[in-house]
Structures are given as structure tokens and as C-alpha cells.
Design a protein around this motif. Structure first.
Motif, PDB file in Angstrom:
ATOM      1  N   MET A   1       0.891  -1.163  -0.108  1.00  0.00           N
ATOM      2  CA  MET A   1       0.127  -0.131  -0.165  1.00  0.00           C
ATOM      3  C   MET A   1       1.004   1.260   0.122  1.00  0.00           C
ATOM      4  N   ASN A   2       0.724   2.099  -0.692  1.00  0.00           N
ATOM      5  CA  ASN A   2       1.251   3.417  -1.021  1.00  0.00           C
ATOM      6  C   ASN A   2       0.501   4.434  -0.559  1.00  0.00           C
ATOM      7  N   SER A   3       1.042   5.122   0.376  1.00  0.00           N
ATOM      8  CA  SER A   3       0.181   6.381   1.108  1.00  0.00           C
ATOM      9  C   SER A   3       0.004   7.563   0.110  1.00  0.00           C
ATOM     10  N   GLU A   4       0.844   7.666  -0.755  1.00  0.00           N
ATOM     11  CA  GLU A   4       0.727   8.695  -1.705  1.00  0.00           C
ATOM     12  C   GLU A   4      -0.342   8.289  -2.753  1.00  0.00           C
ATOM     13  N   ASN A   5      -0.760   7.131  -2.838  1.00  0.00           N
ATOM     14  CA  ASN A   5      -1.681   6.625  -3.962  1.00  0.00           C
ATOM     15  C   ASN A   5      -3.092   6.978  -3.310  1.00  0.00           C
ATOM     16  N   VAL A   6      -3.049   6.508  -1.858  1.00  0.00           N
ATOM     17  CA  VAL A   6      -4.224   6.950  -1.018  1.00  0.00           C
ATOM     18  C   VAL A   6      -4.527   8.150  -1.115  1.00  0.00           C
ATOM     19  N   VAL A   7      -3.493   9.048  -0.959  1.00  0.00           N
ATOM     20  CA  VAL A   7      -3.823  10.642  -0.852  1.00  0.00           C
ATOM     21  C   VAL A   7      -4.205  11.061  -2.271  1.00  0.00           C
ATOM     22  N   LYS A   8      -3.748  10.700  -3.256  1.00  0.00           N
ATOM     23  CA  LYS A   8      -4.051  10.960  -4.485  1.00  0.00           C
ATOM     24  C   LYS A   8      -5.681  10.591  -5.002  1.00  0.00           C
ATOM     25  N   HIS A   9      -6.008   9.323  -4.430  1.00  0.00           N
ATOM     26  CA  HIS A   9      -7.177   8.945  -4.819  1.00  0.00           C
ATOM     27  C   HIS A   9      -8.304   9.562  -3.977  1.00  0.00           C
ATOM     28  N   LEU A  10      -7.736   9.936  -2.679  1.00  0.00           N
ATOM     29  CA  LEU A  10      -8.875  10.504  -1.813  1.00  0.00           C
ATOM     30  C   LEU A  10      -9.109  11.960  -2.441  1.00  0.00           C
ATOM     31  N   ARG A  11      -7.891  12.771  -2.923  1.00  0.00           N
ATOM     32  CA  ARG A  11      -8.134  14.065  -3.553  1.00  0.00           C
ATOM     33  C   ARG A  11      -9.161  13.800  -4.632  1.00  0.00           C
ATOM     34  N   ALA A  12      -8.749  12.894  -5.542  1.00  0.00           N
ATOM     35  CA  ALA A  12      -9.701  12.850  -6.809  1.00  0.00           C
ATOM     36  C   ALA A  12     -11.144  12.423  -6.271  1.00  0.00           C
ATOM     37  N   LEU A  13     -11.437  11.796  -5.249  1.00  0.00           N
ATOM     38  CA  LEU A  13     -12.671  11.555  -4.787  1.00  0.00           C
ATOM     39  C   LEU A  13     -13.374  12.568  -4.268  1.00  0.00           C
ATOM     40  N   TRP A  14     -12.680  13.564  -3.645  1.00  0.00           N
ATOM     41  CA  TRP A  14     -13.206  14.740  -3.015  1.00  0.00           C
ATOM     42  C   TRP A  14     -13.514  15.670  -4.118  1.00  0.00           C
ATOM     43  N   ARG A  15     -12.366  16.031  -4.953  1.00  0.00           N
ATOM     44  CA  ARG A  15     -12.862  16.920  -6.008  1.00  0.00           C
ATOM     45  C   ARG A  15     -14.199  16.490  -6.826  1.00  0.00           C
ATOM     46  N   THR A  16     -14.244  15.048  -7.105  1.00  0.00           N
ATOM     47  CA  THR A  16     -15.269  14.799  -8.016  1.00  0.00           C
ATOM     48  C   THR A  16     -16.662  14.850  -7.298  1.00  0.00           C
ATOM     49  N   ASP A  17     -16.576  14.697  -6.016  1.00  0.00           N
ATOM     50  CA  ASP A  17     -17.592  14.888  -5.197  1.00  0.00           C
ATOM     51  C   ASP A  17     -18.267  16.385  -5.263  1.00  0.00           C
ATOM     52  N   ARG A  18     -17.125  17.309  -4.992  1.00  0.00           N
ATOM     53  CA  ARG A  18     -17.416  18.666  -5.098  1.00  0.00           C
ATOM     54  C   ARG A  18     -17.874  19.123  -6.450  1.00  0.00           C
ATOM     55  N   ILE A  19     -17.394  18.560  -7.592  1.00  0.00           N
ATOM     56  CA  ILE A  19     -18.053  18.759  -9.038  1.00  0.00           C
ATOM     57  C   ILE A  19     -19.447  18.419  -9.283  1.00  0.00           C
ATOM     58  N   ILE A  20     -19.621  16.971  -8.659  1.00  0.00           N
ATOM     59  CA  ILE A  20     -20.942  16.592  -8.760  1.00  0.00           C
ATOM     60  C   ILE A  20     -21.870  17.249  -8.060  1.00  0.00           C
ATOM     61  N   ALA A  21     -21.711  17.809  -6.765  1.00  0.00           N
ATOM     62  CA  ALA A  21     -22.511  18.485  -6.025  1.00  0.00           C
ATOM     63  C   ALA A  21     -22.767  20.001  -6.700  1.00  0.00           C
ATOM     64  N   GLU A  22     -21.765  20.456  -7.098  1.00  0.00           N
ATOM     65  CA  GLU A  22     -21.772  21.836  -8.092  1.00  0.00           C
ATOM     66  C   GLU A  22     -22.924  21.726  -8.890  1.00  0.00           C
ATOM     67  N   ILE A  23     -22.567  20.635 -10.107  1.00  0.00           N
ATOM     68  CA  ILE A  23     -23.450  20.630 -11.000  1.00  0.00           C
ATOM     69  C   ILE A  23     -24.839  20.308 -10.670  1.00  0.00           C
TER      70      ILE A  23
END
Length: 163
Positions: A1-23
Motif C-alpha cells: 500500500m502506498n500512502s501517496e496513492n491513497v492521498v491521490k485517490h482521496l483528492r480525486a474522490l473529494w474533487r469529483t464529489d465537489r464537482i458533482i454537487a456543484e453541477i
């Protein structure tokens, strides 16, 4: 497990949730604006149309049937406006954001599975994870001890000839 990958995926998840909520919020506000505008038009514009239609229909039919026809027409117009304001959001932005959201969730699940398998392996076979950490210093200690014992051992003296 790579913590950088986890952080990258969590950022992508957060950004997409924000975009979906904004739309969705934009779509909801547009729908609300259309409904409010429809109500405003219904209140002022239809009042004038109804008044003129009422006067025209009263000359042909009775006052009761003229009011019933105009009331039915009002319900039909209001239903059309509410359907237009309540249609679901369509667009490539929402589809793309939903797809990225799904891939981020899948990647996080993969990282979680990898962590779980590492943890399970460590719990089932704890010596496998501890053995390399203990074995190297233990071998080093044994080699040093053997070297010291050879260095401190007395050299054998040649035996005297009895002749």
C-alpha cells in the motif's frame, strides 16, 4: 500500500464529489428559477389572458362553463412548466465526474485490499515479518563472536620430540 496513492485517490474522490454537487446545485437552482419565473408568468400574464378569454367565452357559453375551460387550461400550462423545470440534468460534465468518482472509489478499494492482505499475512505468520529484522543482526553477532573466539584462542605449540 502506498500512502501517496491513497492521498491521490482521496483528492480525486473529494474533487469529483465537489464537482458533482456543484453541477447538481446549479441544475437545482436553474430549475427553481424556471419554476419561479413560471409562477410569475402564471400570476400576471394568465390573469390578462383569462380575463379576455372569459369575456369572449361569456358571450358564447355561460359564465360557469367559461371559467371551467379557463381553469383546465391553467392546469395544463402549469403542468408543462413544472415538467420543463424538473427534467434531470444531462451533460458530459456530470457523466465525466461520475466516472472519475467511480474510478477513485475502485482505486481506494484496491489499496484497502492490499493493506488488508499485508495485515492478514503479518497476523497469520508474524515470524515472516519479524524474521528478516531479527535474522540479520543475529547472524552479525554470531560472525563477530566466532571471529573473536578464533583471535583469542591460543596458537598450538609444536610438541617436543622425545628422541
Amino acid at each position: 500500500m502506498n500512502s501517496e496513492n491513497v492521498v491521490k485517490h482521496l483528492r480525486a474522490l473529494w474533487r469529483t464529489d465537489r464537482i458533482i454537487a456543484e453541477i447538481r446545485m446549479r441544475h437545482m437552482l436553474v430549475g427553481l428559477g424556471l419554476r419561479a419565473f413560471a409562477a410569475l408568468i402564471a400570476a400576471f400574464g394568465l390573469l390578462m389572458l383569462e380575463l379576455s378569454a372569459y369575456f369572449a367565452l361569456v358571450q358564447i357559453w355561460s359564465a360557469i362553463s367559461a371559467a371551467a375551460i379557463l381553469g383546465t387550461a391553467n392546469f395544463v400550462i402549469a403542468a408543462i412548466l413544472f415538467v420543463a423545470g424538473g427534467r434531470p440534468p444531462a451533460g458530459r460534465e456530470l457523466d465525466l465526474a461520475t466516472e472519475i468518482h467511480g474510478s477513485a472509489v475502485e482505486a481506494l478499494q484496491g489499496e484497502a485490499r492490499a493493506l488488508q492482505s499485508q495485515f492478514t499475512g503479518m497476523v497469520q505468520h508474524p515470524l515472516n515479518s519479524v524474521l528478516p529484522l531479527v535474522l540479520v543482526p543475529l547472524i552479525t553477532i554470531i560472525v563477530r563472536t566466532l571471529r573473536k573466539s578464533r583471535a583469542t584462542a591460543p596458537a598450538p605449540t609444536p610438541a617436543a620430540d622425545p628422541s
